[in-house]
Scaffold this motif. Structure first.
Motif, PDB file in Angstrom:
ATOM      1  N   CYS A  55      16.759  24.649 -14.514  1.00 31.15           N
ATOM      2  CA  CYS A  55      15.769  24.102 -15.511  1.00 31.15           C
ATOM      3  C   CYS A  55      14.936  25.105 -16.202  1.00 31.15           C
ATOM      4  O   CYS A  55      14.986  26.324 -15.516  1.00 31.15           O
TER       5      CYS A  55
ATOM      6  N   VAL B  17      11.103  21.349 -17.782  1.00 29.64           N
ATOM      7  CA  VAL B  17      10.141  20.605 -16.649  1.00 29.64           C
ATOM      8  C   VAL B  17       8.688  21.221 -17.046  1.00 29.64           C
ATOM      9  O   VAL B  17       8.319  22.246 -17.044  1.00 29.64           O
TER      10      VAL B  17
ATOM     11  N   ARG C  54      11.207  11.133 -17.223  1.00 30.92           N
ATOM     12  CA  ARG C  54      12.181  11.703 -18.335  1.00 30.92           C
ATOM     13  C   ARG C  54      12.070  11.035 -19.739  1.00 30.92           C
ATOM     14  O   ARG C  54      11.881   9.892 -19.661  1.00 30.92           O
TER      15      ARG C  54
ATOM     16  N   TYR D 116      16.395  21.208  -8.561  1.00 33.81           N
ATOM     17  CA  TYR D 116      16.574  22.420  -9.407  1.00 33.81           C
ATOM     18  C   TYR D 116      16.334  23.832  -8.430  1.00 33.81           C
ATOM     19  O   TYR D 116      15.578  23.860  -7.966  1.00 33.81           O
TER      20      TYR D 116
ATOM     21  N   PHE E  20      19.588  22.789 -20.821  1.00 28.31           N
ATOM     22  CA  PHE E  20      19.172  22.364 -19.320  1.00 28.31           C
ATOM     23  C   PHE E  20      17.715  21.536 -19.795  1.00 28.31           C
ATOM     24  O   PHE E  20      17.211  21.838 -20.676  1.00 28.31           O
ATOM     25  N   PRO E  21      17.274  21.029 -18.694  1.00 27.08           N
ATOM     26  CA  PRO E  21      16.078  20.243 -19.054  1.00 27.08           C
ATOM     27  C   PRO E  21      14.742  21.065 -19.022  1.00 27.08           C
ATOM     28  O   PRO E  21      14.634  22.040 -18.100  1.00 27.08           O
TER      29      PRO E  21
END
Length: 293
Positions: free
Chosen positions: A26, A55, A127, A144, A52-53
Motif C-alpha cells: 500500500c 492509505v 474504503r 499490509y 495498490f491502495p
C-alpha cells in the motif's frame, strides 16, 4: 537528463521494484506535497493507474481543506483509497485537544497506533465507494506488509537514517542500527518472513526538488501551502491544534521556489510549525522508532 529527471527515474524504478517484490503493498498518503508527488510518480510508473491502495490515517483533527482535497483527488483520479482511525482513543478523549495527554502522546495514539493497527487490519478500515462517493467499512482486513512512504532525508534528522527499503519488525518498530546497507542502486528486498518493510522513493529529494517537480508537472496541491492574503502560509501540514503557518508572502509555486532558493527561510526548519516535534526534542526519532511516518 537533468536533475529532476534523474530523481523521477530513480523513484519510478523503486516504485516498480516494490510492486514486483511485495504482495500486500500500500502507499501512505498524508495529503501533503511530498506524498502527493509520490502519488503522481506512482501514476506515471503504472501508466495512469495506481495498482495498490492508498492509505490515509485520519486523526479527526486534520484541517478541513485537507480532507476536501483528499476526497476530490481520489474521485478525480479514481484512486483506491482507504482510511483508518483510532476511534477508541477519540471516544475516550485520549487526545491533546481534550486536555488528557501531551502532544507527543496524542501523536502516538492518533497517528502511530492508528497507523500500526490500520496496516495490520486490527481496526476498521474505511474504503471509498466510487459509485456513491462515500466511505464504507472495508471487509478486507488482510494486513499490509509493504508500505510506500513519502519521507525525505533532508526534512528532519531521523529521516536521514532511513534506507530506500527499510525493515521494521512484526510490531512495526524501527531498529536503526540493524538496517542493511544499500550501495548505489543495489536495493535489499529480501527480508525474513514477518518483516514489515517501508519503501521510500523520495528519500533523495529536497524540498526545492519537490516544488520544482510540482511546477513542472502541474500537480494540484492543497491551497493551505499558499498565502491567501494574510501574510502566512503552511509549509508543513498536520493536525490543526498542533500545526502553525509561517510568515510568508508566497502566493503560488513560483514564489515558494523563489523564497526557498533566496535563503529567506534558511533559519526556519521545514517542520517548525509542527509543535509535536518540539516535545520530541526537536525531531521525530522516538515517535518514528515506534512506527510513526
Amino acid at each position: 537528463m537533468d536533475h529532476i529527471d534523474k530523481l523521477e527515474s530513480t523513484s519510478i524504478h523503486i516504485l516498480r521494484e516494490a510492486y514486483n517484490q511485495f504482495k500486500n503493498l500500500c502507499m501512505l498518503w498524508s495529503i501533503g506535497k511530498d506524498s502527493t508527488v509520490m502519488l503522481w510518480l506512482a501514476r506515471k510508473a503504472f501508466f495512469g493507474h495506481v495498482p495498490f491502495p492508498l492509505v490515509h490515517v485520519d486523526t479527526a483533527y486534520k484541517i478541513p481543506e485537507m480532507i476536501e482535497y483528499r476526497d476530490r483527488l481520489a474521485r478525480d483520479f479514481g484512486l483506491d483509497i482507504v482510511y483508518g482511525m483510532n476511534e477508541t482513543a477519540l471516544k475516550n478523549k485520549q487526545t491533546f485537544p481534550d486536555g488528557n495527554c501531551s502532544r507527543l502522546d496524542c501523536c502516538r495514539n492518533l497517528k502511530t497506533e492508528a497507523l500500526r493497527a490500520t496496516l495490520a487490519g486490527e481496526i476498521k478500515r474505511y474504503r471509498m465507494n466510487h459509485t456513491t462517493g462515500q466511505y464504507e467499512v472495508d471487509t478486507n482486513c488482510e494486513p499490509y506488509t509493504g508500505v510506500i512512504v513519502g519521507v525525505r532525508a533532508d526534512e528532519e534528522g531521523s529521516r536521514s537514517k532511513e534506507r530506500y527499503f527499510s525493515p521494521r519488525d512484526e510490531h512495526n518498530d524501527w531498529h536503526i542500527a540493524s538496517q542493511p546497507p544499500e550501495f548505489w542502486n543495489q536495493y535489499n528486498t529480501d527480508f525474513r518472513p514477518g518483516t514489515h518493510v517501508r519503501i521510500h522513493p523520495l528519500l533523495d529529494w529536497t524540498e526545492v526538488d519537490i516544488w520544482e517537480y510540482i511546477r513542472r508537472e502541474g500537480i494540484p496541491t492543497v491551497s493551505l501551502y499558499y498565502n491567501q492574503g494574510d501574510g502566512k502560509r503552511y509549509r508543513s501540514l498536520g493536525c490543526w491544534p498542533c500545526t502553525s503557518p509561517i510568515e510568508s508572502s508566497a502566493r503560488n509555486v513560483d514564489e515558494i521556489i523563489e523564497e526557498l532558493k533566496s535563503g529567506k527561510l534558511k533559519n526556519i526548519a521545514e517542520r517548525s510549525g509542527r509543535e509535536q516535534d518540539k516535545e520530541d526534542g526537536g525531531g521525530l526519532e522516538d515517535l518514528r522508532k515506534g512506527g510513526y511516518m
